[in-house]
Enzyme design. Structure first.
Site, PDB file in Angstrom:
ATOM      1  N   HIS A   1       0.849  -1.187   0.000  1.00  0.00           N
ATOM      2  CA  HIS A   1       0.000   0.000   0.000  1.00  0.00           C
ATOM      3  C   HIS A   1       0.887   1.239   0.000  1.00  0.00           C
ATOM      4  O   HIS A   1       2.099   1.154   0.204  1.00  0.00           O
ATOM      5  CB  HIS A   1      -0.939  -0.003   1.204  1.00  0.00           C
ATOM      6  CG  HIS A   1      -0.247  -0.116   2.512  1.00  0.00           C
ATOM      7  ND1 HIS A   1      -0.239  -1.260   3.272  1.00  0.00           N
ATOM      8  CD2 HIS A   1       0.510   0.772   3.189  1.00  0.00           C
ATOM      9  CE1 HIS A   1       0.471  -1.070   4.362  1.00  0.00           C
ATOM     10  NE2 HIS A   1       0.947   0.161   4.325  1.00  0.00           N
TER      11      HIS A   1
HETATM   12  C1  T46 Z   1       2.882   0.696   6.890  1.00  0.00           C
HETATM   13  C2  T46 Z   1       3.616  -0.550   7.186  1.00  0.00           C
HETATM   14  C3  T46 Z   1       5.097  -0.346   7.337  1.00  0.00           C
HETATM   15  C4  T46 Z   1      -4.597  -0.226  13.167  1.00  0.00           C
HETATM   16  O1  T46 Z   1      -5.766  -0.381  13.579  1.00  0.00           O
HETATM   17  N1  T46 Z   1      -3.818   0.769  13.694  1.00  0.00           N
HETATM   18  C5  T46 Z   1      -2.548   0.993  13.271  1.00  0.00           C
HETATM   19  O2  T46 Z   1      -1.866   1.913  13.784  1.00  0.00           O
HETATM   20  C6  T46 Z   1      -2.029   0.179  12.224  1.00  0.00           C
HETATM   21  C7  T46 Z   1      -0.606   0.405  11.706  1.00  0.00           C
HETATM   22  C8  T46 Z   1      -2.808  -0.817  11.713  1.00  0.00           C
HETATM   23  N2  T46 Z   1      -4.066  -1.003  12.178  1.00  0.00           N
HETATM   24  C9  T46 Z   1      -4.877  -2.102  11.627  1.00  0.00           C
HETATM   25  C10 T46 Z   1      -5.233  -1.977  10.152  1.00  0.00           C
HETATM   26  C11 T46 Z   1      -5.357  -3.413   9.718  1.00  0.00           C
HETATM   27  O3  T46 Z   1      -6.660  -3.887   9.992  1.00  0.00           O
HETATM   28  O4  T46 Z   1      -4.102  -3.299  11.738  1.00  0.00           O
HETATM   29  C12 T46 Z   1      -4.367  -4.149  10.632  1.00  0.00           C
HETATM   30  C13 T46 Z   1      -3.081  -4.524   9.909  1.00  0.00           C
HETATM   31  O5  T46 Z   1      -2.577  -3.376   9.211  1.00  0.00           O
HETATM   32  P1  T46 Z   1      -1.879  -3.492   7.790  1.00  0.00           P
HETATM   33  O6  T46 Z   1      -2.412  -4.634   7.036  1.00  0.00           O
HETATM   34  O7  T46 Z   1      -1.945  -2.152   7.130  1.00  0.00           O
HETATM   35  O8  T46 Z   1      -0.367  -3.823   8.223  1.00  0.00           O
HETATM   36  P2  T46 Z   1       0.940  -3.800   7.330  1.00  0.00           P
HETATM   37  O9  T46 Z   1       1.981  -4.498   8.101  1.00  0.00           O
HETATM   38  O10 T46 Z   1       0.671  -4.265   5.947  1.00  0.00           O
HETATM   39  O11 T46 Z   1       1.313  -2.218   7.211  1.00  0.00           O
HETATM   40  C14 T46 Z   1       1.706  -1.480   8.335  1.00  0.00           C
HETATM   41  C15 T46 Z   1       1.029  -0.117   8.368  1.00  0.00           C
HETATM   42  O12 T46 Z   1      -0.388  -0.289   8.330  1.00  0.00           O
HETATM   43  C16 T46 Z   1       1.441   0.750   7.215  1.00  0.00           C
HETATM   44  O13 T46 Z   1       1.030   2.087   7.446  1.00  0.00           O
HETATM   45  O14 T46 Z   1       3.414   1.598   6.247  1.00  0.00           O
HETATM   46  O15 T46 Z   1       3.131  -1.279   8.302  1.00  0.00           O
END
Ligand code: T46
Length: 161
Positions: free
Chosen positions: A73
């Site tokens: 993303h």
């Molecule tokens: C990024 C990379 C490096 C929350 O509710 N609060 C938060 O602060 C974050 C970071 C995530 N979430 C929720 C959103 C999703 O339902 O946690 C779940 C997993 O998030 P995501 O699939 O976006 O995780 P990654 O590891 O793909 O990405 C994360 C960050 O979201 C993103 O901003 O740059 O780490």
């Protein structure tokens, strides 16, 4: 020669950000590390001094197996510093025109990832831990999770305004 001698750190970061975008590379910075032979090392990051933004949020990802790819993303406005505090993680940064790969395997290094960068994180070792300092609170509406949409925004100059 230090071109920035005597210039405030926050101004240096602003200049670095502008040039890094123009030249097409991301800023990677090495942190200050305090070491003592018997006690190990301590690393610290200070907002606006060591990193180009004030962070409002800290999160970390752990318990991930080798080979897993996360991310996929971009962010409209969020800026972040990524630190692999344990293990090894490969970060791919894609600005819509070119990709850069960085292996984070040293807890004293942080990778600055600005807005408008499509990122993927590939775990190179089981249980590596990714610590992230983020400029804003969590806001799902800041995410672009569709690559075609990301490319469309790059082409229309969304991040050049
Ligand atoms: C990024 C990379 C490096 C929350 O509710 N609060 C938060 O602060 C974050 C970071 C995530 N979430 C929720 C959103 C999703 O339902 O946690 C779940 C997993 O998030 P995501 O699939 O976006 O995780 P990654 O590891 O793909 O990405 C994360 C960050 O979201 C993103 O901003 O740059 O780490």
């Amino acid at each position: 020669m230090c071109l920035f001698y005597g210039v405030p750190q926050s101004f240096k970061w602003r200049v670095l950000k502008v040039f890094s975008r123009r030249l097409g590379f991301k800023c990677e910075l090495k942190t200050k590390k305090a070491e003592s032979p018997d006690l190990g090392s301590l690393v610290f990051f200070e907002a606006d001094r060591d990193i180009p933004f004030a962070f409002k949020r800290v999160y970390y990802t752990y318990g991930v197996k080798e080979g897993v790819i996360r991310g996929r993303h971009a962010h409209k406005a969020l800026e972040q510093l990524l630190i692999c505090v344990y293990g090894a993680i490969e970060i791919t940064c894609d600005d819509g025109e070119k990709k850069e790969y960085s292996v984070l395997n040293d807890p004293s290094r942080g990778l600055y990832v600005g807005k408008g960068i499509w990122r993927t994180m590939k775990w190179l070792k089981d249980d590596s831990v990714l610590l992230v300092l983020a400029s804003e609170y969590y806001d799902e509406s800041d995410y672009i999770r569709d690559y075609d949409e990301f490319i469309r925004l790059v082409k229309e100059g969304y991040w050049k305004r």
